[in-house]
Design a protein around this motif. Structure first.
Motif, PDB file in Angstrom:
ATOM      1  N   LEU A   1      -9.924  13.754 -10.440  1.00 22.63           N
ATOM      2  CA  LEU A   1      -9.612  14.528 -11.645  1.00 22.63           C
ATOM      3  C   LEU A   1      -8.237  15.176 -11.571  1.00 22.63           C
ATOM      4  CD1 LEU A   1     -13.029  16.350 -12.174  1.00 22.63           C
ATOM      5  CD2 LEU A   1     -12.155  14.402 -13.470  1.00 22.63           C
ATOM      6  N   ILE A   2      -7.697  15.304 -10.351  1.00 26.80           N
ATOM      7  CA  ILE A   2      -6.418  15.985 -10.205  1.00 26.80           C
ATOM      8  C   ILE A   2      -5.285  15.040 -10.592  1.00 26.80           C
ATOM      9  CG2 ILE A   2      -4.874  17.196  -8.621  1.00 26.80           C
ATOM     10  CD1 ILE A   2      -7.301  17.893  -6.936  1.00 26.80           C
ATOM     11  N   PRO A   3      -4.531  15.360 -11.632  1.00 28.21           N
ATOM     12  CA  PRO A   3      -3.465  14.465 -12.093  1.00 28.21           C
ATOM     13  C   PRO A   3      -2.383  14.285 -11.023  1.00 28.21           C
ATOM     14  CG  PRO A   3      -3.929  16.173 -13.715  1.00 28.21           C
ATOM     15  CD  PRO A   3      -4.636  16.564 -12.468  1.00 28.21           C
ATOM     16  N   GLY A   4      -1.897  13.063 -10.904  1.00 25.69           N
ATOM     17  CA  GLY A   4      -0.769  12.771 -10.031  1.00 25.69           C
ATOM     18  C   GLY A   4      -1.067  12.845  -8.560  1.00 25.69           C
ATOM     19  N   LEU A   5      -2.354  12.899  -8.193  1.00 23.85           N
ATOM     20  CA  LEU A   5      -2.671  12.997  -6.776  1.00 23.85           C
ATOM     21  C   LEU A   5      -2.317  11.707  -6.046  1.00 23.85           C
ATOM     22  CD1 LEU A   5      -3.845  14.987  -4.749  1.00 23.85           C
ATOM     23  CD2 LEU A   5      -6.084  13.979  -5.148  1.00 23.85           C
ATOM     24  N   GLY A   6      -2.599  10.581  -6.712  1.00 29.37           N
ATOM     25  CA  GLY A   6      -2.249   9.286  -6.133  1.00 29.37           C
ATOM     26  C   GLY A   6      -3.064   8.986  -4.894  1.00 29.37           C
ATOM     27  N   SER A   7      -2.577   8.020  -4.105  1.00 28.28           N
ATOM     28  CA  SER A   7      -3.268   7.664  -2.876  1.00 28.28           C
ATOM     29  C   SER A   7      -2.894   8.650  -1.792  1.00 28.28           C
ATOM     30  CB  SER A   7      -2.877   6.244  -2.444  1.00 28.28           C
ATOM     31  OG  SER A   7      -1.490   6.188  -2.208  1.00 28.28           O
ATOM     32  N   LEU A   8      -3.830   8.921  -0.924  1.00 20.52           N
ATOM     33  CA  LEU A   8      -3.617   9.881   0.137  1.00 20.52           C
ATOM     34  C   LEU A   8      -3.350   9.142   1.437  1.00 20.52           C
ATOM     35  CD1 LEU A   8      -6.455  12.360  -0.776  1.00 20.52           C
ATOM     36  CD2 LEU A   8      -4.054  12.507  -1.366  1.00 20.52           C
ATOM     37  N   ALA A   9      -2.153   9.283   1.932  1.00 26.05           N
ATOM     38  CA  ALA A   9      -1.772   8.552   3.137  1.00 26.05           C
ATOM     39  C   ALA A   9      -2.663   8.950   4.298  1.00 26.05           C
ATOM     40  CB  ALA A   9      -0.309   8.840   3.469  1.00 26.05           C
ATOM     41  N   GLY A  10      -3.330   7.940   4.852  1.00 22.98           N
ATOM     42  CA  GLY A  10      -4.179   8.193   6.002  1.00 22.98           C
ATOM     43  C   GLY A  10      -5.398   9.019   5.683  1.00 22.98           C
ATOM     44  N   GLY A  11      -5.730   9.115   4.395  1.00 23.14           N
ATOM     45  CA  GLY A  11      -6.890   9.922   4.024  1.00 23.14           C
ATOM     46  C   GLY A  11      -6.700  11.393   4.328  1.00 23.14           C
ATOM     47  N   ALA A  12      -5.465  11.866   4.283  1.00 25.36           N
ATOM     48  CA  ALA A  12      -5.182  13.261   4.631  1.00 25.36           C
ATOM     49  C   ALA A  12      -5.071  14.122   3.400  1.00 25.36           C
ATOM     50  CB  ALA A  12      -3.889  13.342   5.440  1.00 25.36           C
ATOM     51  N   ILE A  13      -5.380  15.379   3.568  1.00 23.76           N
ATOM     52  CA  ILE A  13      -5.302  16.329   2.459  1.00 23.76           C
ATOM     53  C   ILE A  13      -4.087  17.235   2.679  1.00 23.76           C
ATOM     54  CG2 ILE A  13      -6.981  17.778   3.706  1.00 23.76           C
ATOM     55  CD1 ILE A  13      -7.726  19.027   1.094  1.00 23.76           C
TER      56      ILE A  13
ATOM     57  N   ARG B   1     -10.166  23.093 -14.613  1.00 21.97           N
ATOM     58  CA  ARG B   1      -9.078  23.562 -13.751  1.00 21.97           C
ATOM     59  C   ARG B   1      -8.490  22.414 -12.935  1.00 21.97           C
ATOM     60  NH1 ARG B   1      -7.016  29.016 -13.789  1.00 21.97           N
ATOM     61  NH2 ARG B   1      -8.617  30.286 -14.771  1.00 21.97           N
ATOM     62  N   LEU B   2      -9.345  21.573 -12.384  1.00 20.51           N
ATOM     63  CA  LEU B   2      -8.865  20.446 -11.583  1.00 20.51           C
ATOM     64  C   LEU B   2      -8.032  19.485 -12.428  1.00 20.51           C
ATOM     65  CD1 LEU B   2     -11.891  19.500  -9.275  1.00 20.51           C
ATOM     66  CD2 LEU B   2      -9.787  20.679  -8.643  1.00 20.51           C
ATOM     67  N   LYS B   3      -8.444  19.271 -13.657  1.00 18.29           N
ATOM     68  CA  LYS B   3      -7.702  18.353 -14.534  1.00 18.29           C
ATOM     69  C   LYS B   3      -6.303  18.880 -14.827  1.00 18.29           C
ATOM     70  CE  LYS B   3     -11.550  16.038 -16.874  1.00 18.29           C
ATOM     71  NZ  LYS B   3     -12.256  15.824 -18.157  1.00 18.29           N
ATOM     72  N   ARG B   4      -6.179  20.204 -14.899  1.00 18.55           N
ATOM     73  CA  ARG B   4      -4.844  20.768 -15.131  1.00 18.55           C
ATOM     74  C   ARG B   4      -3.961  20.638 -13.892  1.00 18.55           C
ATOM     75  NH1 ARG B   4      -7.694  24.688 -18.384  1.00 18.55           N
ATOM     76  NH2 ARG B   4      -7.825  26.200 -16.684  1.00 18.55           N
ATOM     77  N   GLY B   5      -4.594  20.585 -12.720  1.00 15.26           N
ATOM     78  CA  GLY B   5      -3.854  20.381 -11.484  1.00 15.26           C
ATOM     79  C   GLY B   5      -2.732  21.386 -11.298  1.00 15.26           C
ATOM     80  N   LYS B   6      -1.515  20.889 -11.021  1.00 12.56           N
ATOM     81  CA  LYS B   6      -0.370  21.756 -10.782  1.00 12.56           C
ATOM     82  C   LYS B   6       0.103  22.466 -12.046  1.00 12.56           C
ATOM     83  CE  LYS B   6       1.420  19.207  -6.785  1.00 12.56           C
ATOM     84  NZ  LYS B   6       2.573  18.478  -6.220  1.00 12.56           N
ATOM     85  N   LYS B   7      -0.407  22.050 -13.205  1.00 13.29           N
ATOM     86  CA  LYS B   7      -0.030  22.700 -14.467  1.00 13.29           C
ATOM     87  C   LYS B   7      -0.892  23.928 -14.751  1.00 13.29           C
ATOM     88  CE  LYS B   7       1.703  18.461 -16.654  1.00 13.29           C
ATOM     89  NZ  LYS B   7       1.550  17.529 -17.794  1.00 13.29           N
TER      90      LYS B   7
ATOM     91  N   ALA C   1      -8.796  26.319  -8.323  1.00 12.49           N
ATOM     92  CA  ALA C   1      -9.824  25.964  -9.312  1.00 12.49           C
ATOM     93  C   ALA C   1     -11.147  26.624  -8.976  1.00 12.49           C
ATOM     94  CB  ALA C   1      -9.983  24.444  -9.367  1.00 12.49           C
ATOM     95  N   LEU C   2     -11.492  26.628  -7.697  1.00  7.24           N
ATOM     96  CA  LEU C   2     -12.750  27.223  -7.252  1.00  7.24           C
ATOM     97  C   LEU C   2     -12.766  28.728  -7.515  1.00  7.24           C
ATOM     98  CD1 LEU C   2     -15.445  27.070  -5.682  1.00  7.24           C
ATOM     99  CD2 LEU C   2     -14.116  27.311  -3.577  1.00  7.24           C
ATOM    100  N   ALA C   3     -11.689  29.413  -7.111  1.00  7.95           N
ATOM    101  CA  ALA C   3     -11.642  30.869  -7.242  1.00  7.95           C
ATOM    102  C   ALA C   3     -11.652  31.314  -8.703  1.00  7.95           C
ATOM    103  CB  ALA C   3     -10.396  31.408  -6.545  1.00  7.95           C
ATOM    104  N   MET C   4     -10.773  30.730  -9.511  1.00 13.24           N
ATOM    105  CA  MET C   4     -10.639  31.186 -10.885  1.00 13.24           C
ATOM    106  C   MET C   4     -11.859  30.817 -11.737  1.00 13.24           C
ATOM    107  SD  MET C   4      -7.977  32.838 -10.497  1.00 13.24           S
ATOM    108  CE  MET C   4      -6.658  32.929  -9.277  1.00 13.24           C
ATOM    109  N   SER C   5     -12.468  29.683 -11.434  1.00  7.46           N
ATOM    110  CA  SER C   5     -13.705  29.305 -12.130  1.00  7.46           C
ATOM    111  C   SER C   5     -14.818  30.286 -11.795  1.00  7.46           C
ATOM    112  CB  SER C   5     -14.133  27.888 -11.737  1.00  7.46           C
ATOM    113  OG  SER C   5     -13.136  26.953 -12.045  1.00  7.46           O
TER     114      SER C   5
END
Length: 390
Positions: free
Chosen positions: A305-317, A366-372, A328-332
């Motif tokens: 749902l997070i826009p522009g996240l793309g592929s995560l190199a090596g499955g890293a966060i 909140r997740l859909k808005r992402g960095k916005k 998103a968790l806190a404000m929700s």
């Protein structure tokens, strides 16, 4: 039919325990409520403080005219005067009983932090005996004059009259504790509680302000602002993950921070969350068995749902991704707790199902808005400012 995921109950237990620990850290605030019979003290108490304290609290007579009201998990001790009538002998007796109460508190290393002296705003003046009582009370503790049922110009005129008396009080605050129907077509809305809370915070010691904010329900905006400020501290901590990316398999390393954040927010709002409600809130954001807030199941569903996240190199966060989710968790969570608090004030109850749906909807939006997301951007700007200042 799709089988519902079981919620990880260890998260619920941890959140409950940490919330209780946060409340136990709060030094209880002691407040004296004074006023003649029928002035509206019970209505004031029930509207300023949560839990409908007059009806649900434990009332224990400590003297003939003083009753102590407490409730479990509420860091507040109220002292309610009964039968304070315009009679010299009664007022003298009440004064002596208040002094005895203050002596007992002092013996335990405690103090009375504030007094609300309630006067009906329809009064036009106060007698010299009552002025003397107020002045004597103000010699012992901060006193706020609360003008109850304050409607229209007469209430404003009475406030001006009291201001001109130059009593040794901290403030004179007109309030309408609850909506007042004047006619079938017109209702005077409640007002003044937020001002009373502001004035109280201005006179009580810093070490009991957290307790007062937990106990009060008259200014939910203040609770939400304080909760957001605390949440920002936790969210900024998650940015550090960006410097040492961690794999999704180990993303649970961030969960203790998030649980602490939610516990702190819950303690600020002071809402009583039942077990089933917490199950719904945690389950709504993916807190399921074997998959915590940032666990593996989020890779395939919520994170997309997070826009522009793309592929995560090596499955890293990254730190940015972690902070987006934590924001998103806190404000929700803050938004949902506010809704629950609003229903509590109206003595209404939201179902666990409704709360779960609301939390899920807020979190996904909140997740859909992402960095916005405005809150995310504000936190990033704050972080950059601090970096530049140093």
């Amino acid at each position: 039919m799709k089988k519902a995921l079981a919620v990880d109950l260890s998260l619920i237990e941890e959140l409950t325990q940490q919330t209780q620990e946060e409340i136990k850290k709060m030094k209880p605030i002691h407040i004296l409520v004074v006023g003649k019979t029928g002035v509206g003290k019970s209505t004031l108490i029930n509207r300023v403080f949560r839990e409908r304290l007059v009806e649900t609290g434990i009332g224990e007579p400590i003297t003939k005219h003083l009753r102590q009201i407490t409730k479990d998990n509420l860091p507040l001790v109220l002292y309610d005067t009964r039968g304070l009538e315009l009679d010299a002998s009664i007022q003298d007796q009440v004064s002596r009983e208040i002094n005895e109460c203050l002596d007992q508190l002092e013996a335990k290393g405690e103090t009375m932090h504030c007094a609300y002296y309630c006067i009906n705003a329809s009064s036009s003046r106060i007698e010299p005996m009552e002025k003397a009582f107020i002045q004597g009370l103000a010699d012992k503790m901060p006193v706020i004059l609360v003008l109850t049922q304050a409607i229209g110009q007469p209430a404003q005129d009475f406030k001006k009259y009291l201001d001109n008396l130059n009593l040794k009080v901290q403030a004179v605050v007109p309030i309408m504790a609850k909506d007042y129907p004047v006619s079938p077509d017109y209702t005077v809305p409640a007002y003044g509680l937020d001002h009373l809370i502001e004035q109280t915070l201005a006179v009580i010691p810093h070490d009991v302000q957290d307790a007062f904010n937990n106990a009060q329900q008259g200014d939910l905006d203040r609770k939400a602002r304080l909760a957001r400020r605390w949440a920002r501290r936790y969210i900024i901590s998650t940015f550090g993950v960006g410097f040492t990316p961690i794999p999704f398999a180990d993303a649970a390393l961030i969960v203790p921070l998030q649980i602490s954040m939610l516990a702190h927010i819950t303690a600020i709002f002071g809402v009583s969350l039942e077990h089933q409600t917490l199950v719904g809130l945690v389950g709504a954001v993916g807190g399921t068995t074997g998959a915590t807030f940032l666990g593996r199941t989020l890779v395939g569903n919520i994170f997309k749902l997070i826009p522009g996240l793309g592929s995560l190199a090596g499955g890293a966060i990254s730190g940015a991704t972690a902070s987006i989710v934590t924001t998103a968790l806190a404000m929700s969570y803050i938004s949902v707790l506010r809704v629950i608090a609003e229903h509590d004030i109206r003595n209404e109850k939201l179902s666990a199902k409704s709360i779960r749906k609301l939390m899920q909807s807020e979190f996904r939006a909140r997740l859909k808005r992402g960095k916005k997301d405005p809150d995310y951007q504000a936190i990033r700007a704050e972080q950059e400012k601090e970096k530049n200042d140093h």
